[in-house]
Write an enzyme that holds these catalytic residues in place. Sequence first.
Site, PDB file in Angstrom:
ATOM      1  N   GLU A 288      52.442  34.896  19.459  1.00 45.36           N
ATOM      2  CA  GLU A 288      51.159  34.629  20.126  1.00 45.36           C
ATOM      3  C   GLU A 288      50.743  33.170  19.979  1.00 45.36           C
ATOM      4  O   GLU A 288      50.019  32.640  20.822  1.00 45.36           O
ATOM      5  CB  GLU A 288      50.059  35.516  19.533  1.00 45.36           C
ATOM      6  CG  GLU A 288      49.874  36.814  20.288  1.00 45.36           C
ATOM      7  CD  GLU A 288      48.623  37.593  19.889  1.00 45.36           C
ATOM      8  OE1 GLU A 288      48.444  38.669  20.459  1.00 45.36           O
ATOM      9  OE2 GLU A 288      47.863  37.155  19.023  1.00 45.36           O
ATOM     10  N   HIS A 309      74.917  46.768  11.246  1.00 46.47           N
ATOM     11  CA  HIS A 309      75.726  47.824  11.861  1.00 46.47           C
ATOM     12  C   HIS A 309      75.267  48.134  13.286  1.00 46.47           C
ATOM     13  O   HIS A 309      75.682  49.124  13.870  1.00 46.47           O
ATOM     14  CB  HIS A 309      75.705  49.064  10.970  1.00 46.47           C
ATOM     15  CG  HIS A 309      76.286  48.777   9.610  1.00 46.47           C
ATOM     16  ND1 HIS A 309      77.586  49.081   9.262  1.00 46.47           N
ATOM     17  CD2 HIS A 309      75.744  48.153   8.532  1.00 46.47           C
ATOM     18  CE1 HIS A 309      77.806  48.670   8.018  1.00 46.47           C
ATOM     19  NE2 HIS A 309      76.707  48.103   7.558  1.00 46.47           N
ATOM     20  N   LYS A 423      45.734  43.784  30.475  1.00 45.14           N
ATOM     21  CA  LYS A 423      44.467  44.522  30.352  1.00 45.14           C
ATOM     22  C   LYS A 423      43.804  44.655  31.719  1.00 45.14           C
ATOM     23  O   LYS A 423      43.307  45.727  32.072  1.00 45.14           O
ATOM     24  CB  LYS A 423      43.519  43.801  29.393  1.00 45.14           C
ATOM     25  CG  LYS A 423      43.987  43.828  27.945  1.00 45.14           C
ATOM     26  CD  LYS A 423      42.971  43.180  27.033  1.00 45.14           C
ATOM     27  CE  LYS A 423      43.543  42.985  25.649  1.00 45.14           C
ATOM     28  NZ  LYS A 423      42.701  42.176  24.786  1.00 45.14           N
TER      29      LYS A 423
END
Length: 435
Positions: A288, A309, A423
């Site tokens: 951010e 792995h 949003k």
Amino acid sequence: METISINIEHVLNKLTRAEIDALLPEILEAKKHLLAGDAAGNDFLGWVNLPETIDSEMLSRLKADIHRLAPKSRIMVVVGIGGSYLGARMVIEALQSEFDAMNHGEKPYIVYAGHTLGEDYYHQLLTLLDGCDYSVCVISKSGTTTEPAVAFRIVKAHLEKKKGAEEASKRIIAITDARRGALHEIAVQEGYPMYVIPDDVGGRFSVLTPVGLLPIAMAGYNIDRLLQGARDMRRTCIDNDTLDSNPALMYAAVRNALYRKGIKVEMLVSCQLNLRYLAEWWKQLYGESEGKDGKGLLPHSITITTDLHSMGQYVQDGERLMMETMLRVRKPNATVPVPTDERNLDGINYLTNKSLTEINDCATEGTIAAHVSGGVPVMEITVPRVDEYVLGQLIYFFEFACGVSGYTLGVNPFDQPGVEAYKKNMFHLLGKPGF
Ligand code: PA5
């Protein structure tokens, strides 16, 4: 002070020491702006002095609230998202046993809500809460974020049904803005104990405010030691102006130097599973803060040896995009030796009496050598152990380095305009008035 050390030996496959040193003037200029508060985002620099300025009366009140609530809370539900959740979770997951959930011990167990909209998650949570005593800590700086608002409405209704509105209001703590927002209004109306997130501290820098301190203390961990670690690291970061004496400046310099050489991804590699959430917190902090204006290293993470792995193949052999920052722990908090077995059917008697840390260290050394030979620069950050004091140091170290690194990159590290885009679309799709 036992502290963080940085080893840059294994980034020299991609950079020369002179190339790193050449960044020092820019790094010091960035540090100067951070401390003077005269650059972009300077209204969000409250975190810089937070370890020194934390209000002792607030801390006493916080401890008194925990003393009151802990005996009647098998569980505390912490409701929050992003910066209002990751810092607490990072510290708690680093310190608690992986098996605490199954161990009906003395301390309240922390569970989380508001960080997801997954319906099954909330069904499972409510089923758990049906069967146990609990309290709630709801955290939102804006007080209007949709995910925690929805989660809080669900949990509040459950608690009120279970305990009645009056007792519920004594079991809920709100952490929010001093004056504004829907959560502030609810807390005032319902009479919840309330704590304030300072105006000048952004979410991802807020772990040393009540946002992180309250859940961490509720989980039974020592927030005074956490703050002491942050205070000591703050002195190191502020007082030292060479790369070798200031790990935050070195970290900022190396990652910027590598970025300028074409590295696009920084993988934070934890050598212990309990540091997974430290990586999640770090991803938010750096993602951010730096990911804007078309710039910034993409923060990614793996845990070794678990992810060797799975992701190990790509790191060794895939597209050459990344650097690694290896987070190493010098000493475990307990030892577990490998037992001897006379028959040696599994063929691992050569490991007999070695501790798991010795084996893990060899795996880490082997990984560093392999990845370096595969063309990946690897910076090592070593901490003496994992406890509250060291985590406090790490928090301040990463935050300070982030501010310096962001200014060196040429962005405002303290805003996050990009998180608003989804949003608006979501509100439109949900039919929120005005969208
Ligand atoms: O760092 C940030 O600002 C964000 O991650 C916020 O913390 C997150 O969006 C939650 O916001 P709020 O605390 O206002 O609910």
